[in-house]
Motif scaffolding. Structure first.
Motif, PDB file in Angstrom:
ATOM      1  N   VAL A 105      17.786  13.890  -2.665  1.00  0.00           N
ATOM      2  CA  VAL A 105      18.133  15.252  -2.264  1.00  0.00           C
ATOM      3  C   VAL A 105      16.880  16.112  -2.327  1.00  0.00           C
ATOM      4  CG1 VAL A 105      19.569  17.263  -2.717  1.00  0.00           C
ATOM      5  CG2 VAL A 105      20.455  14.978  -3.226  1.00  0.00           C
ATOM      6  N   THR A 106      16.435  16.545  -1.171  1.00  0.00           N
ATOM      7  CA  THR A 106      15.328  17.477  -1.074  1.00  0.00           C
ATOM      8  C   THR A 106      15.659  18.465   0.034  1.00  0.00           C
ATOM      9  OG1 THR A 106      12.907  17.644  -1.001  1.00  0.00           O
ATOM     10  CG2 THR A 106      13.940  16.054   0.505  1.00  0.00           C
ATOM     11  N   ASN A 107      14.793  19.422   0.264  1.00  0.00           N
ATOM     12  CA  ASN A 107      15.066  20.390   1.321  1.00  0.00           C
ATOM     13  C   ASN A 107      14.834  19.767   2.686  1.00  0.00           C
ATOM     14  OD1 ASN A 107      13.630  21.994  -1.112  1.00  0.00           O
ATOM     15  ND2 ASN A 107      15.412  23.095  -0.367  1.00  0.00           N
ATOM     16  N   ASN A 108      15.508  20.294   3.701  1.00  0.00           N
ATOM     17  CA  ASN A 108      15.441  19.687   5.032  1.00  0.00           C
ATOM     18  C   ASN A 108      14.016  19.636   5.587  1.00  0.00           C
ATOM     19  OD1 ASN A 108      15.183  22.425   5.620  1.00  0.00           O
ATOM     20  ND2 ASN A 108      17.148  22.573   6.685  1.00  0.00           N
ATOM     21  N   TRP A 109      13.162  20.589   5.264  1.00  0.00           N
ATOM     22  CA  TRP A 109      11.780  20.582   5.764  1.00  0.00           C
ATOM     23  C   TRP A 109      10.925  19.512   5.092  1.00  0.00           C
ATOM     24  CZ3 TRP A 109       8.873  21.651   1.531  1.00  0.00           C
ATOM     25  CH2 TRP A 109       9.424  22.463   0.529  1.00  0.00           C
ATOM     26  N   HIS A 110      11.356  18.956   3.996  1.00  0.00           N
ATOM     27  CA  HIS A 110      10.617  17.970   3.204  1.00  0.00           C
ATOM     28  C   HIS A 110      11.155  16.560   3.408  1.00  0.00           C
ATOM     29  CE1 HIS A 110       9.446  16.637  -1.141  1.00  0.00           C
ATOM     30  NE2 HIS A 110       8.329  16.729  -0.444  1.00  0.00           N
ATOM     31  N   SER A 111      12.349  16.460   3.946  1.00  0.00           N
ATOM     32  CA  SER A 111      13.116  15.222   3.968  1.00  0.00           C
ATOM     33  C   SER A 111      12.462  14.067   4.743  1.00  0.00           C
ATOM     34  CB  SER A 111      14.506  15.509   4.530  1.00  0.00           C
ATOM     35  OG  SER A 111      15.322  14.388   4.423  1.00  0.00           O
ATOM     36  N   ASP A 112      11.908  14.322   5.914  1.00  0.00           N
ATOM     37  CA  ASP A 112      11.338  13.238   6.730  1.00  0.00           C
ATOM     38  C   ASP A 112      10.191  12.539   6.018  1.00  0.00           C
ATOM     39  OD1 ASP A 112      13.149  13.780   8.724  1.00  0.00           O
ATOM     40  OD2 ASP A 112      11.727  14.834  10.012  1.00  0.00           O
ATOM     41  N   ARG A 113       9.272  13.304   5.438  1.00  0.00           N
ATOM     42  CA  ARG A 113       8.127  12.703   4.737  1.00  0.00           C
ATOM     43  C   ARG A 113       8.588  11.940   3.498  1.00  0.00           C
ATOM     44  NH1 ARG A 113       4.117  14.393   0.803  1.00  0.00           N
ATOM     45  NH2 ARG A 113       5.062  16.456   0.689  1.00  0.00           N
ATOM     46  N   VAL A 114       9.530  12.509   2.768  1.00  0.00           N
ATOM     47  CA  VAL A 114      10.062  11.829   1.582  1.00  0.00           C
ATOM     48  C   VAL A 114      10.678  10.493   1.973  1.00  0.00           C
ATOM     49  CG1 VAL A 114      11.806  11.955  -0.243  1.00  0.00           C
ATOM     50  CG2 VAL A 114      10.415  13.962   0.287  1.00  0.00           C
ATOM     51  N   GLU A 115      11.468  10.498   3.029  1.00  0.00           N
ATOM     52  CA  GLU A 115      12.127   9.264   3.460  1.00  0.00           C
ATOM     53  C   GLU A 115      11.102   8.186   3.823  1.00  0.00           C
ATOM     54  OE1 GLU A 115      15.765   7.775   6.295  1.00  0.00           O
ATOM     55  OE2 GLU A 115      14.779   9.657   6.806  1.00  0.00           O
ATOM     56  N   VAL A 116      10.072   8.541   4.567  1.00  0.00           N
ATOM     57  CA  VAL A 116       9.044   7.569   4.956  1.00  0.00           C
ATOM     58  C   VAL A 116       8.364   6.990   3.712  1.00  0.00           C
ATOM     59  CG1 VAL A 116       6.753   7.380   6.030  1.00  0.00           C
ATOM     60  CG2 VAL A 116       8.626   8.457   7.274  1.00  0.00           C
TER      61      VAL A 116
ATOM     62  N   HIS B 288      14.171  27.194  -3.893  1.00  0.00           N
ATOM     63  CA  HIS B 288      14.430  26.065  -2.993  1.00  0.00           C
ATOM     64  C   HIS B 288      14.706  24.781  -3.778  1.00  0.00           C
ATOM     65  CE1 HIS B 288       9.957  25.783  -3.300  1.00  0.00           C
ATOM     66  NE2 HIS B 288      10.207  24.494  -3.302  1.00  0.00           N
ATOM     67  N   THR B 289      14.175  24.684  -4.999  1.00  0.00           N
ATOM     68  CA  THR B 289      14.467  23.526  -5.848  1.00  0.00           C
ATOM     69  C   THR B 289      15.877  23.631  -6.425  1.00  0.00           C
ATOM     70  OG1 THR B 289      12.121  23.337  -6.388  1.00  0.00           O
ATOM     71  CG2 THR B 289      13.657  22.124  -7.781  1.00  0.00           C
ATOM     72  N   THR B 290      16.330  24.846  -6.723  1.00  0.00           N
ATOM     73  CA  THR B 290      17.709  24.983  -7.223  1.00  0.00           C
ATOM     74  C   THR B 290      18.703  24.545  -6.156  1.00  0.00           C
ATOM     75  OG1 THR B 290      18.018  27.312  -6.574  1.00  0.00           O
ATOM     76  CG2 THR B 290      17.096  26.890  -8.780  1.00  0.00           C
ATOM     77  N   LEU B 291      18.359  24.746  -4.876  1.00  0.00           N
ATOM     78  CA  LEU B 291      19.250  24.283  -3.799  1.00  0.00           C
ATOM     79  C   LEU B 291      19.363  22.760  -3.828  1.00  0.00           C
ATOM     80  CD1 LEU B 291      18.077  26.619  -0.885  1.00  0.00           C
ATOM     81  CD2 LEU B 291      20.159  26.825  -2.274  1.00  0.00           C
ATOM     82  N   ARG B 292      18.245  22.076  -4.087  1.00  0.00           N
ATOM     83  CA  ARG B 292      18.256  20.613  -4.210  1.00  0.00           C
ATOM     84  C   ARG B 292      19.138  20.204  -5.391  1.00  0.00           C
ATOM     85  NH1 ARG B 292      11.706  19.292  -3.937  1.00  0.00           N
ATOM     86  NH2 ARG B 292      11.298  20.524  -2.068  1.00  0.00           N
ATOM     87  N   LEU B 293      18.924  20.866  -6.515  1.00  0.00           N
ATOM     88  CA  LEU B 293      19.655  20.514  -7.732  1.00  0.00           C
ATOM     89  C   LEU B 293      21.151  20.798  -7.589  1.00  0.00           C
ATOM     90  CD1 LEU B 293      16.987  21.888 -10.209  1.00  0.00           C
ATOM     91  CD2 LEU B 293      17.615  19.462  -9.925  1.00  0.00           C
ATOM     92  N   ASP B 294      21.494  21.934  -6.986  1.00  0.00           N
ATOM     93  CA  ASP B 294      22.909  22.270  -6.789  1.00  0.00           C
ATOM     94  C   ASP B 294      23.593  21.227  -5.901  1.00  0.00           C
ATOM     95  OD1 ASP B 294      22.471  24.531  -8.341  1.00  0.00           O
ATOM     96  OD2 ASP B 294      22.378  25.904  -6.632  1.00  0.00           O
ATOM     97  N   LYS B 295      22.894  20.766  -4.869  1.00  0.00           N
ATOM     98  CA  LYS B 295      23.465  19.744  -3.987  1.00  0.00           C
ATOM     99  C   LYS B 295      23.626  18.423  -4.749  1.00  0.00           C
ATOM    100  CE  LYS B 295      23.655  18.092   0.569  1.00  0.00           C
ATOM    101  NZ  LYS B 295      23.437  18.457   1.931  1.00  0.00           N
ATOM    102  N   ALA B 296      22.638  18.080  -5.578  1.00  0.00           N
ATOM    103  CA  ALA B 296      22.743  16.862  -6.390  1.00  0.00           C
ATOM    104  C   ALA B 296      23.937  16.940  -7.334  1.00  0.00           C
ATOM    105  CB  ALA B 296      21.447  16.638  -7.175  1.00  0.00           C
ATOM    106  N   VAL B 297      24.192  18.112  -7.879  1.00  0.00           N
ATOM    107  CA  VAL B 297      25.346  18.304  -8.767  1.00  0.00           C
ATOM    108  C   VAL B 297      26.648  18.082  -7.999  1.00  0.00           C
ATOM    109  CG1 VAL B 297      26.638  20.036 -10.105  1.00  0.00           C
ATOM    110  CG2 VAL B 297      24.169  19.793 -10.424  1.00  0.00           C
TER     111      VAL B 297
END
Length: 193
Positions: free
Chosen positions: A114-125, A16-25
């Motif tokens: 860039v994080t996974n969709n399930w983590h995004s709301d808390r990160v944003e806050v 799931h972290t590689t998905l974040r990294l691939d999107k950042a790339v």
């Protein structure tokens, strides 16, 4: 900015972290096409829940280091365009150290997280809370930062995603109701940390 997502015993990042990294790339390459200066900043020393894996010399491997290695080896991102933050042990620390370690000194004002969709709301806050703080309690800050969230896919099965979303929501609410009321400026947050 790519928050850490844990590591395997081998010292490699989780899928799931590689998905974040691939999107950042992909975002990095879009910036390069548009001739926009761009850095990828990987986050996190590790977690308080378990010890970091060790390298062949017996030294701890940090999550940000493992993510940076993935960017350099799999995607051949130039090492001058990758920055690491190897101090934080949680998402709140990710935001704090991001601001004081990289963004303030380098005058970086625009960020895409860039994080996974399930983590995004808390990160944003958490990120918006930390990045909207004035330096001192008696100041009013017009936030000089632009924070954009660009979530990657879940990278986990549906049942696990449901559990993660529930945990993330509980953690976000605790942060809003308790932690965020413990400081009112970057100076008091420094003391709190």
């Amino acid at each position: 900015i790519v928050p850490g997502g844990g590591m395997k015993a081998s010292g490699d990042v989780h899928y799931h972290t590689t998905l974040r990294l691939d999107k950042a790339v992909a975002l990095y390459h879009d910036c390069k096409i548009q001739k926009i200066t761009c850095k990828i900043i990987t986050l996190s020393a590790g977690t308080t829940h378990k010890p970091n894996p060790l390298d062949s010399y017996g030294f701890p491997i940090y999550e940000a280091q493992a993510a940076a290695k993935y960017l350099l080896t799999k995607h051949q991102i130039p090492e001058n365009d990758v920055m690491e933050e190897n101090f934080s042990l949680d998402t709140f620390g990710n935001a704090y150290y991001r601001r004081v370690m990289h963004l303030e000194p380098a005058s970086i004002r625009n960020m895409v997280v860039v994080t996974n969709n399930w983590h995004s709301d808390r990160v944003e806050v958490m990120f918006k809370n930390v990045f909207n703080l004035p330096y001192h309690s008696n100041e009013v800050l017009t936030c000089p930062y632009t924070i954009t969230m660009d979530p990657a896919s879940a990278g986990i099965d549906e049942a696990t995603e449901k559990v993660r979303r529930s945990r993330e929501e509980e953690s976000k609410q605790r942060f809003i109701e308790y932690t965020s009321k413990s400081y009112e400026s970057l100076q008091s947050l420094h003391k709190f940390m």
